[in-house]
Write a protein that holds these residues in place. Sequence first.
Motif, PDB file in Angstrom:
ATOM      1  N   GLU A 118       0.815  -1.211   0.000  1.00  0.00           N
ATOM      2  CA  GLU A 118       0.000   0.000   0.000  1.00  0.00           C
ATOM      3  C   GLU A 118       0.851   1.264   0.000  1.00  0.00           C
ATOM      4  O   GLU A 118       0.411   2.303  -0.491  1.00  0.00           O
ATOM      5  N   ASP A 119       2.048   1.184   0.570  1.00  0.00           N
ATOM      6  CA  ASP A 119       3.012   2.277   0.502  1.00  0.00           C
ATOM      7  C   ASP A 119       4.370   1.690   0.850  1.00  0.00           C
ATOM      8  O   ASP A 119       4.467   0.483   1.124  1.00  0.00           O
ATOM      9  N   ARG A 136      11.234  -2.663   6.280  1.00  0.00           N
ATOM     10  CA  ARG A 136      11.665  -2.988   4.918  1.00  0.00           C
ATOM     11  C   ARG A 136      10.763  -4.066   4.337  1.00  0.00           C
ATOM     12  O   ARG A 136      10.234  -4.905   5.061  1.00  0.00           O
ATOM     13  N   ILE A 137      10.633  -4.035   3.032  1.00  0.00           N
ATOM     14  CA  ILE A 137       9.836  -5.019   2.298  1.00  0.00           C
ATOM     15  C   ILE A 137      10.741  -5.689   1.272  1.00  0.00           C
ATOM     16  O   ILE A 137      11.488  -5.012   0.548  1.00  0.00           O
ATOM     17  N   ALA A 276       3.659   2.149  -4.244  1.00  0.00           N
ATOM     18  CA  ALA A 276       4.944   2.374  -3.574  1.00  0.00           C
ATOM     19  C   ALA A 276       5.884   3.242  -4.400  1.00  0.00           C
ATOM     20  O   ALA A 276       6.968   3.591  -3.946  1.00  0.00           O
ATOM     21  N   GLY A 277       5.466   3.560  -5.632  1.00  0.00           N
ATOM     22  CA  GLY A 277       6.315   4.389  -6.484  1.00  0.00           C
ATOM     23  C   GLY A 277       7.350   3.621  -7.265  1.00  0.00           C
ATOM     24  O   GLY A 277       8.388   4.164  -7.643  1.00  0.00           O
ATOM     25  N   ILE A 278       7.062   2.340  -7.551  1.00  0.00           N
ATOM     26  CA  ILE A 278       8.001   1.509  -8.300  1.00  0.00           C
ATOM     27  C   ILE A 278       7.438   1.250  -9.693  1.00  0.00           C
ATOM     28  O   ILE A 278       6.303   0.810  -9.844  1.00  0.00           O
ATOM     29  N   ARG A 295      14.364   1.525  -6.427  1.00  0.00           N
ATOM     30  CA  ARG A 295      14.507   2.984  -6.322  1.00  0.00           C
ATOM     31  C   ARG A 295      13.846   3.520  -5.061  1.00  0.00           C
ATOM     32  O   ARG A 295      14.098   4.653  -4.653  1.00  0.00           O
ATOM     33  N   VAL A 296      12.999   2.708  -4.417  1.00  0.00           N
ATOM     34  CA  VAL A 296      12.405   3.067  -3.125  1.00  0.00           C
ATOM     35  C   VAL A 296      13.286   2.447  -2.046  1.00  0.00           C
ATOM     36  O   VAL A 296      13.384   1.229  -1.953  1.00  0.00           O
ATOM     37  N   PRO A 297      13.954   3.231  -1.217  1.00  0.00           N
ATOM     38  CA  PRO A 297      14.972   2.713  -0.297  1.00  0.00           C
ATOM     39  C   PRO A 297      14.520   1.586   0.621  1.00  0.00           C
ATOM     40  O   PRO A 297      15.317   0.720   0.976  1.00  0.00           O
ATOM     41  N   SER A 298      13.246   1.537   0.989  1.00  0.00           N
ATOM     42  CA  SER A 298      12.778   0.523   1.934  1.00  0.00           C
ATOM     43  C   SER A 298      12.343  -0.773   1.259  1.00  0.00           C
ATOM     44  O   SER A 298      11.991  -1.731   1.942  1.00  0.00           O
ATOM     45  N   ILE A 299      12.374  -0.811  -0.068  1.00  0.00           N
ATOM     46  CA  ILE A 299      11.859  -1.982  -0.790  1.00  0.00           C
ATOM     47  C   ILE A 299      12.973  -2.624  -1.620  1.00  0.00           C
ATOM     48  O   ILE A 299      13.679  -1.945  -2.371  1.00  0.00           O
TER      49      ILE A 299
END
Length: 460
Positions: A118-119, A136-137, A276-278, A295-299
Amino acid sequence: MSAYDVDLFVIGGGSGGVRAARIAAGYGARVMLAEEYRVGGTCVIRGCVPKKLMVYAGRFADEFEDAAGFGWTVERPRFDWSVLKRRRDAEVARLEGIYDTNLMRAGVDVVPERAVIEDPHTIRLLGSDRVVRAERILIAVGAHPVKEPAVPGIELAITSNEVFELESLPARILVIGGGYIAVEFAGVFAALGSRTTLLHRGDRLLRGFDDEVRDALAEAYGQRMDLRLGRTLAQIDRHADGLCARLDDGSEILVDQVLVATGRRPNVAGLGLDQAGIETDAAGAIPVDAYSQTRVPSIYAVGDVTNRANLTPVAIREGHAFADTVYGGKPSCVDHRLIPTAVFSTPEIGIVGHTEATAREIYGTIDVYKARFRPMKATLSGREERILMKVLVDCASDRVVGVHIFGHDAGEVIQAVGIAVTMGATKADFDRTIAVHPTAAEELVTMRVPEVTKHPVGSG
């Protein structure tokens, strides 16, 4: 109090996701893993493990036939598909249980639900509508087979997923494709007694492999089945006595099953990547850096969903490297340039390093060492079988930059050879290794004179 419910949320219980979850938990991370189908992923549940068991089953046919040359009298063998299916499925279930147990012992919280993002820090479990916050995911959802080309009647075909559910051995089968999966299944069905046709649009099987190996496979498969290269499927129709596959040249093949093995696509549909912006690439894969970070630091993402090198051992190594990097304080990335691999065709293929064509482009002048011979076993069995071994050496450094094996147990041999090549072994290292005699593999250390020296492309 932590702002997150877990340190790591892993989406996908295949080889890469399971390894990452276990290692991260071992480092003390709070880990949750969601798998909506069965833990073990494609490899364990409906891929390399059950398929290799079927390969073994098919090879007994050759063994029974060859036994006569060694003095054995074997009554006419009879194959029972239902026995193979039952025992194969039981072994898959056993392995699935081991995966579950190992995750539990590591302290991983496994949830049998579909998870969507979801984010960058939030996952929703669709079965229970539960929301989990994670620091993290890790996305490790793998890929799925696709039915291509999208011709009329393609819905009548099965893929490498459904093939494991067949209740009986098809008397006639058409396999479409020219990669690992198509080649291996065509070999399996031909060996088990199905009248098998392998159809591929290209002029050679196994794109990306060394051309001489590809030609050797085509020659062997041409003797075992109906091999049709340079042809494509135009249509499938259901007839009273089976399925009629019409090809682009107007010819028709009547079969009981059509198995489409023309490609796989990353499992990204409905995953919530846009939330998530990916963005995925042109192949539908998730772009990542050398450390599997998006590109999303937590994923992060590992395995086939990234479309880097779609092999189970690679996914496992990527998952382990991720956990070492993020939770173990040991930054680690996977070198995808040198990957030993095998194709469990019959005969088998094992490779590590570059093809001859690629080696010429990269290194310029190379020495090519080859051995073609009849295996010792075939001298008494009478089987018309040849082994091909090929060693490529960079002339400037004497380093072995490619090894290609076509023949019995090539996969087993290439695993050991892969260690040497990965360590940077030279041809001199191979030469000073004492041969194990009598074996086929001894040829790898007894080749002394190159068959030919290949110069850079275009150098004349």
